[in-house]
Design a protein around this motif. Sequence first.
Motif, short mmCIF file in Angstrom:
data_model
loop_
_atom_site.label_atom_id
_atom_site.label_comp_id
_atom_site.label_asym_id
_atom_site.label_seq_id
_atom_site.Cartn_x
_atom_site.Cartn_y
_atom_site.Cartn_z
N SER A 59 0.88 -1.27 -0.04
CA SER A 59 0.22 -0.01 -0.05
C SER A 59 0.67 1.14 -0.09
O SER A 59 1.88 1.31 0.72
N PRO A 60 0.70 2.20 -0.91
CA PRO A 60 1.81 3.34 -1.04
C PRO A 60 1.82 4.28 0.36
O PRO A 60 0.71 4.43 0.97
N LEU A 61 2.88 4.51 0.60
CA LEU A 61 3.27 5.36 1.73
C LEU A 61 3.26 6.61 1.41
O LEU A 61 3.18 7.04 0.32
N SER A 62 2.93 7.56 2.47
CA SER A 62 3.19 9.04 2.18
C SER A 62 4.36 9.59 1.75
O SER A 62 5.39 8.45 1.98
N ALA A 65 7.42 9.45 4.26
CA ALA A 65 7.37 8.18 4.88
C ALA A 65 8.77 7.74 5.33
O ALA A 65 9.30 7.68 6.47
N LEU A 66 9.66 7.67 4.13
CA LEU A 66 10.75 7.16 4.31
C LEU A 66 11.82 8.05 5.14
O LEU A 66 12.70 7.81 6.15
N ARG A 68 10.96 10.44 7.23
CA ARG A 68 10.51 10.39 8.72
C ARG A 68 11.08 9.17 9.37
O ARG A 68 11.41 9.50 10.42
N ALA A 69 11.12 7.89 8.71
CA ALA A 69 11.55 6.73 9.34
C ALA A 69 13.10 6.95 9.72
O ALA A 69 13.64 6.40 10.81
N MET A 70 13.86 7.50 8.90
CA MET A 70 15.24 7.70 8.66
C MET A 70 15.57 8.92 9.67
O MET A 70 16.71 8.61 10.60
N ARG A 72 13.50 9.14 12.38
CA ARG A 72 13.42 8.69 13.71
C ARG A 72 14.74 7.71 14.47
O ARG A 72 15.00 7.82 15.39
N ILE A 73 15.25 7.15 13.24
CA ILE A 73 16.37 6.16 13.47
C ILE A 73 17.41 6.93 14.15
O ILE A 73 18.30 6.66 15.01
N GLU A 74 17.68 8.15 13.55
CA GLU A 74 18.87 8.93 13.77
C GLU A 74 18.87 9.43 15.36
O GLU A 74 19.67 9.68 16.13
N ASP A 76 16.92 8.01 17.47
CA ASP A 76 16.22 6.98 18.48
C ASP A 76 17.08 6.76 19.50
O ASP A 76 18.36 6.42 19.19
N GLY A 78 16.20 4.48 21.71
CA GLY A 78 15.49 3.02 22.40
C GLY A 78 16.40 1.93 22.37
O GLY A 78 17.17 1.91 21.25
N GLU B 72 -0.37 3.40 8.66
CA GLU B 72 1.18 3.94 8.28
C GLU B 72 1.86 4.20 9.68
O GLU B 72 3.16 3.89 9.68
N GLN B 76 5.42 2.46 10.47
CA GLN B 76 6.60 3.27 11.02
C GLN B 76 7.23 2.59 12.56
O GLN B 76 8.28 2.60 12.48
#
Lengths: 212, 208
Positions: A59-62, A65-66, A68-70, A72-74, A76, A78, B72, B76
Amino acid sequence: MNARRNPSEERLLAYAAGVLSPPQAVVVAAHLALRPANHAWVRRLQAVGGELLDETSPSPLSADALARAMARIETDTGVVTAQPLLNDMPELPEPLRRYALGPWRWVGPGIRVRDVHAPRDGACRVILLKIDPGRETPRHTHGGVELTCVLSGAYATETERFDVGDFEEADAEVIHQPRVVSDDPCLCVAALDGQIQLDGWLGRLMQPFARL
Amino acid sequence: MHAEPSPLTSAEVRSDRMSPAAPAQDALKYDRLIEAVALRRDREAFAQLFEYFAPRLKAWLIKSGATPGAAEDFAQDAMLTVWRKADLFDARKARAATWIFTIARNRRLDMLRRDARPLPTPEIELAGEEVRRPDDILSMSEDTERVRHALARLKPDQVEVLRLAFYMDNPHSEIARSLDLPLGTVKSRIRNAMIKLRAMLELSEEAS
């Protein structure tokens, strides 16, 4: 596989899929720790789940999205640490050792109960039940499903005997009064769903249990 | 688009040994990417994992009834867990898709609980302390193929109910509604699918 003393296929499937309610999942997890063959089967079902996920049309992401994910891991912080084993009962199967336990409560002659502080789901909660040899649990019926796994000792109903690792599903129709048939006390973990209706004089003694 | 990460890991040694039954290179690609995240916090590898799995996780959640936005967010969060837990990944125990499915499954179980106490949710441990037998590596590598073949041999309507059983929170009644079938039909279809899967997938050594 004896269908009667094992979780139903549907329940194992729901567990593997992650759609079983958490209290029920706790009892199934305890059972799987004591039944490697069923544990292996659940793992295989998870491989089926993985395969189905793999085959899912994406399902296509906004658009961001990528990014945002990158981001977040920077940022992160946790860390995954091994969960400490929390409780004072090393004899429990590993999945049950992660939960804090309430105090033992006397709820009737030869019957003690303690709460397992696992996630609840509405009226459904998890308890440990320890019953002395020869004793019967209070006669009761329930509004929902009751799942039980024997952790030590053994009990018997009118028709069946349940030993260590055995799993029982009792629904609303069952009038349930198991009796302990082992020489040592019988320790069980149970997920109780719905209102428990107690019959007889023990009902009054069982109030704290019933009103949990 | 990106250079294939090539961490010199024990996984490569393993993959050489299991050549007779080795899955297609592509099937191992994602295993290698997770290992690259685990070994080197490889961001490029994570981006590739994200681009493959996040849209599938989103689709899965939408089919289970979540809104696209919530689905989504779920994808994430699940992928962030992949980042955090990559060192727990063990290619001998589960392929990438199964491992990520399990992470997502544990997250969903977490979401299902209705109270907010910060308690651990029962997880299926794919990274336990078990001692592996030498032939486990081979049997694990065959697993993906076995599962794929088994699914291919089920009837399409059986695969459909199975897929929905993995997607939906309350499988039976929701599946019945979404397929417009009587509840009994759905139940027997799931049961028959499970019987066939057991016959095809259960190893004799696992019999109780």
